[in-house]
Design an enzyme around this catalytic site. Structure first.
Site, PDB file in Angstrom:
ATOM      1  CB  ALA A 293       0.409   9.689   7.283  1.00  0.00           C
TER       2      ALA A 293
ATOM      3  N   GLY B  85       0.846  -1.201   0.000  1.00  0.00           N
ATOM      4  CA  GLY B  85       0.000   0.000   0.000  1.00  0.00           C
ATOM      5  C   GLY B  85       0.872   1.237   0.000  1.00  0.00           C
ATOM      6  CB  ALA B  86       2.139   3.286  -2.611  1.00  0.00           C
TER       7      ALA B  86
ATOM      8  CE  LYS C  72      -4.574   3.910  13.751  1.00  0.00           C
ATOM      9  NZ  LYS C  72      -4.187   5.278  14.128  1.00  0.00           N
TER      10      LYS C  72
ATOM     11  CE  LYS D 195      -8.142   6.724  14.726  1.00  0.00           C
ATOM     12  NZ  LYS D 195      -7.677   7.568  13.658  1.00  0.00           N
TER      13      LYS D 195
ATOM     14  NE  ARG E 177      -6.752  10.073   6.449  1.00  0.00           N
ATOM     15  CZ  ARG E 177      -6.295   8.941   5.914  1.00  0.00           C
ATOM     16  NH1 ARG E 177      -5.873   8.931   4.681  1.00  0.00           N
ATOM     17  NH2 ARG E 177      -6.212   7.837   6.623  1.00  0.00           N
ATOM     18  CG  ASN E 178     -11.980   8.826   9.912  1.00  0.00           C
ATOM     19  OD1 ASN E 178     -12.886   8.208   9.381  1.00  0.00           O
ATOM     20  ND2 ASN E 178     -10.728   8.383   9.942  1.00  0.00           N
TER      21      ASN E 178
ATOM     22  CG  ASP F 264      -5.432   6.944  16.972  1.00  0.00           C
ATOM     23  OD1 ASP F 264      -5.270   8.004  16.354  1.00  0.00           O
ATOM     24  OD2 ASP F 264      -5.646   5.857  16.397  1.00  0.00           O
TER      25      ASP F 264
HETATM   26  N1  LIG Z   1      -3.038   8.295   6.913  1.00  0.00           N
HETATM   27  C1  LIG Z   1      -2.881   8.214   8.221  1.00  0.00           C
HETATM   28  O1  LIG Z   1      -2.525   9.202   8.869  1.00  0.00           O
HETATM   29  C2  LIG Z   1      -3.111   6.917   8.918  1.00  0.00           C
HETATM   30  C3  LIG Z   1      -3.815   5.890   8.338  1.00  0.00           C
HETATM   31  N2  LIG Z   1      -4.038   4.733   9.022  1.00  0.00           N
HETATM   32  C4  LIG Z   1      -4.765   3.617   8.443  1.00  0.00           C
HETATM   33  O2  LIG Z   1      -3.985   3.045   7.399  1.00  0.00           O
HETATM   34  C5  LIG Z   1      -4.833   2.474   6.400  1.00  0.00           C
HETATM   35  C6  LIG Z   1      -4.402   2.997   5.042  1.00  0.00           C
HETATM   36  O3  LIG Z   1      -4.597   4.395   5.079  1.00  0.00           O
HETATM   37  P1  LIG Z   1      -3.855   5.443   4.140  1.00  0.00           P
HETATM   38  O4  LIG Z   1      -2.524   4.991   3.711  1.00  0.00           O
HETATM   39  O5  LIG Z   1      -3.930   6.720   4.838  1.00  0.00           O
HETATM   40  O6  LIG Z   1      -4.905   5.420   2.912  1.00  0.00           O
HETATM   41  P2  LIG Z   1      -4.763   6.067   1.487  1.00  0.00           P
HETATM   42  O7  LIG Z   1      -6.155   6.241   1.019  1.00  0.00           O
HETATM   43  O8  LIG Z   1      -3.839   7.213   1.521  1.00  0.00           O
HETATM   44  O9  LIG Z   1      -4.043   4.905   0.663  1.00  0.00           O
HETATM   45  C7  LIG Z   1      -4.563   3.612   0.492  1.00  0.00           C
HETATM   46  C8  LIG Z   1      -3.671   2.898  -0.500  1.00  0.00           C
HETATM   47  O10 LIG Z   1      -4.157   1.569  -0.681  1.00  0.00           O
HETATM   48  C9  LIG Z   1      -4.104   1.285  -2.076  1.00  0.00           C
HETATM   49  N3  LIG Z   1      -5.000   0.170  -2.379  1.00  0.00           N
HETATM   50  C10 LIG Z   1      -4.579  -1.075  -2.529  1.00  0.00           C
HETATM   51  N4  LIG Z   1      -5.579  -1.887  -2.810  1.00  0.00           N
HETATM   52  C11 LIG Z   1      -6.678  -1.145  -2.841  1.00  0.00           C
HETATM   53  C12 LIG Z   1      -8.018  -1.437  -3.122  1.00  0.00           C
HETATM   54  N5  LIG Z   1      -8.404  -2.680  -3.403  1.00  0.00           N
HETATM   55  N6  LIG Z   1      -8.903  -0.447  -3.045  1.00  0.00           N
HETATM   56  C13 LIG Z   1      -8.523   0.806  -2.756  1.00  0.00           C
HETATM   57  N7  LIG Z   1      -7.229   1.139  -2.490  1.00  0.00           N
HETATM   58  C14 LIG Z   1      -6.322   0.176  -2.536  1.00  0.00           C
HETATM   59  C15 LIG Z   1      -4.431   2.605  -2.735  1.00  0.00           C
HETATM   60  O11 LIG Z   1      -3.956   2.615  -4.053  1.00  0.00           O
HETATM   61  C16 LIG Z   1      -3.648   3.564  -1.852  1.00  0.00           C
HETATM   62  O12 LIG Z   1      -2.313   3.670  -2.266  1.00  0.00           O
HETATM   63  C17 LIG Z   1      -6.256   2.861   6.798  1.00  0.00           C
HETATM   64  O13 LIG Z   1      -6.852   1.765   7.429  1.00  0.00           O
HETATM   65  C18 LIG Z   1      -6.076   4.008   7.769  1.00  0.00           C
HETATM   66  O14 LIG Z   1      -7.115   4.069   8.735  1.00  0.00           O
HETATM   67  C19 LIG Z   1      -3.553   4.553  10.274  1.00  0.00           C
HETATM   68  C20 LIG Z   1      -2.816   5.538  10.886  1.00  0.00           C
HETATM   69  C21 LIG Z   1      -2.546   6.787  10.256  1.00  0.00           C
HETATM   70  O1  LIG Z   2      -5.401   7.138  12.316  1.00  0.00           O
HETATM   71  C1  LIG Z   2      -5.003   8.258  12.133  1.00  0.00           C
HETATM   72  C2  LIG Z   2      -4.147   8.986  13.103  1.00  0.00           C
HETATM   73  O2  LIG Z   2      -3.701   8.140  14.109  1.00  0.00           O
HETATM   74  C3  LIG Z   2      -5.376   8.988  10.906  1.00  0.00           C
HETATM   75  O3  LIG Z   2      -6.651   9.468  11.041  1.00  0.00           O
HETATM   76  P1  LIG Z   2      -7.513   9.742   9.732  1.00  0.00           P
HETATM   77  O4  LIG Z   2      -7.666   8.400   9.066  1.00  0.00           O
HETATM   78  O5  LIG Z   2      -8.794  10.291  10.253  1.00  0.00           O
HETATM   79  O6  LIG Z   2      -6.755  10.703   8.896  1.00  0.00           O
END
Ligand SMILES: NC(=O)C1=CN([C@@H]2O[C@H](COP(=O)(O)OP(=O)(O)OC[C@H]3O[C@@H](n4cnc5c(N)ncnc54)[C@H](O)[C@@H]3O)[C@@H](O)[C@H]2O)C=CC1
Ligand SMILES: O=C(CO)COP(=O)(O)O
Length: 344
Positions: free
Chosen positions: A149, A13-14, A115, A200, A264-265, A253
Site C-alpha cells: 500500500a 475499511g480505512a 488476502k 504468499k 507486515r507478514n 506478489d
Molecule cells: N496493506 C497492504 O499493503 C495490503 C493489504 N492487503 C489486504 O487488505 C486487507 C486489509 O489490510 P490493511 O488495509 O492493510 O489492514 P489495516 O490493518 O491497515 O486496516 C484494517 C482496517 O479494517 C478496519 N476494521 C473494520 N472492521 C474491523 C474488525 N471487525 N476488526 C478489525 N479491524 C476492522 C480497521 O479499523 C482498519 O481500518 C488484508 O486482508 C490485507 O492482507 C492486500 C494488499 C496490500
Molecule cells: O499483500 C501485500 C502486498 O501485495 C501486503 O503484504 P503485507 O500484508 O505483508 O504487508
C-alpha cells in the site's frame, strides 16, 4: 464499457490498503465525477480523511483527490454504491458483512481486496462473501497482486489482477481502477488469484523468520521458490491454473512481499526469527498480518486435499509453539530427497 458507470463507489475499511485503493479509484474516476466514499470504523478516522489530517502517516504521504470522503456510518457509505470494495481483516469479514449486507444495493458488485483464509471454515473471502450475501459469482470479484500500500500511496507504478468468473465484470472494475501509476489486468481464475495472495503471506512469514535468524539470500530464494511450488500444488489440486501462479498475483506478489521491509507478514516473521514470542509480535504489529491467522486454515485445507505444504506446516508449528524457529530449517532440509517437479 457495456455496464453503466457506478453512481458511487464504497470502500469498506480505512486501513492502509482500503485508504490507498480508494485513492487509486478516485484518481481513476475523477474525470467522470464519481464519488468514492470510505467507511472508517471510528469517527476520528473518518474525520482525519475528510480533513486530510497531517498526523496520519498515510495522509501525509498520499495526495487524496477531492472526490474522496469518509464516514463512520455504514448505511450512508453503502447507499447508492454500485461498486463496494471490502478491505477489512479477513477474520472479521463474516461478522461485518452480516451488517453491511442490509445496506447493499441489490445489483451492487462486490470486490474483495483481502488476502486471508477464514479459520474454521477454510473459505476464501470470495466464498465467505457468496455464502453471506447470496450474490451470484458474476458480481463477486477479487483484486490481488504485488501491491504494497505505501508504495502505491506514493504513486510508484505497479500492476495488479482483477479476477471474476464474469469477464465483463472484471473488465468493468479494471477500467474503474486504472490510474497512471496502477495497471490492473483481468483474470477469470478467481481461486488461483485469491490463493496466491493468501499463501504468499505464509511464505513471507517463513522468509522473514530466516532473515531474522541472519540467514542469507540463498536461503530466501530457496524458501520463495519452494513456497511457490507448494502454492502451485494446492492451487492446481483445487482447480486453479498454473499460468495464474506465474503472474502478478502469484510470483509477482510473492516476490514483492518476501523482499519488502514494508510487508507486515515479512516483518512479523523477522521478529519471530529474532526470538520474540508470537504475543510480543502481535503487540508490536499495529496493522493486519494475515498470514499469522491464515496459516492454520491453509494447512488444514491442504491436508483435506492431501497436498503436502512443508513450509506452511513448519510456519504453523512455529506459530503454535511446537517447533522452534531455530529448528525450522533442519526440519525442512531433512525431508526425503526427491525430484524437483514431483507433486508432494
Ligand atoms: N496493506 C497492504 O499493503 C495490503 C493489504 N492487503 C489486504 O487488505 C486487507 C486489509 O489490510 P490493511 O488495509 O492493510 O489492514 P489495516 O490493518 O491497515 O486496516 C484494517 C482496517 O479494517 C478496519 N476494521 C473494520 N472492521 C474491523 C474488525 N471487525 N476488526 C478489525 N479491524 C476492522 C480497521 O479499523 C482498519 O481500518 C488484508 O486482508 C490485507 O492482507 C492486500 C494488499 C496490500
Ligand atoms: O499483500 C501485500 C502486498 O501485495 C501486503 O503484504 P503485507 O500484508 O505483508 O504487508
Amino acid at each position: 464499457m457495456t455496464k453503466p458507470l457506478p453512481r458511487k463507489i464504497a470502500v469498506m475499511g480505512a486501513g492502509s490498503w482500503g485508504t490507498t485503493f480508494a485513492k487509486v479509484l478516485a484518481d481513476s474516476v475523477a474525470d467522470q465525477g464519481i464519488p468514492v466514499q470510505i467507511w472508517a470504523r471510528r469517527d476520528d478516522a473518518a474525520n482525519e480523511i475528510n480533513e486530510r489530517h497531517t498526523n496520519s502517516r498515510y495522509l501525509r504521504e498520499t495526495k487524496l483527490p477531492a472526490n474522496i470522503s469518509a464516514s463512520s456510518n455504514q448505511r450512508e457509505v453503502l447507499e447508492g454504491a454500485d461498486l463496494v470494495v471490502l478491505a477489512i481483516p479477513s477474520q472479521s469479514l463474516r461478522r461485518e458483512l452480516a451488517v453491511f449486507k442490509k445496506y447493499f444495493e441489490p445489483e451492487a458488485v462486490l470486490l474483495s481486496l483481502m488476502k486471508g483464509l477464514e479459520r474454521g471454515t477454510d473459505l476464501r473471502m470470495s466464498e465467505v462473501i457468496a455464502e453471506i450475501t447470496q450474490f451470484p459469482e458474476d458480481r463477486i470479484a477479487v483484486l490481488s497482486g504485488p501491491n504494497l500500500a505505501m508504495e502505491i500511496a506514493r504513486e510508484q507504478p505497479t500492476a495488479s489482477v482483477v479476477a471474476c468468473a464474469d469477464s465483463e465484470t472484471a473488465q468493468w472494475i479494471a477500467e474503474l481502477c486504472s490510474a497512471p501509476y496502477f495497471r490492473p489486468y483481468t483474470n477469470d481464475d478467481v481461486l488461483g488469484v485469491e490463493l496466491g495472495g493468501i499463501v504468499k503471506n505464509i511464505i513471507a512469514l517463513a522468509v522473514g523468520m530466516c532473515d531474522g535468524m541472519g540467514m542469507g539470500d540463498n536461503t530466501k530464494s530457496t524458501v520463495i521458490t519452494r513456497g511457490l511450488a507448494e502454492t502451485t500444488r494446492l492451487v492446481l489440486s483445487l482447480g486453479g491454473r498454473l499460468d495464474t501462479l506465474a503472474g502478478l498475483s502469484g510470483l509477482g506478489d510473492l516476490v514483492a512481499t518476501c523482499s519488502s521491509s514494508l510487508s507486515r507478514n515479512n516483518t512479523a516473521g523477522r521478529l519471530l526469527g529474532q526470538g520474540l514470542f508470537l504475543d510480543e509480535v502481535n503487540d508490536r504489529m499495529s496493522q493486519t498480518a494475515e498470514g499469522i491467522k491464515s496459516a492454520r486454515a491453509v494447512f488444514d485445507l491442504a491436508r483435506a486435499h492431501e497436498v503436502e505444504m512443508p513450509i506452511t506446516e513448519a510456519v504453523v508449528m512455529v506459530l503454535e509453539g511446537s517447533l522452534s524457529v531455530e529448528n525450522m530449517a533442519a526440519r525442512l532440509l531433512a525431508r526425503e530427497l526427491k525430484s524437483e517437479g514431483e507433486q508432494n
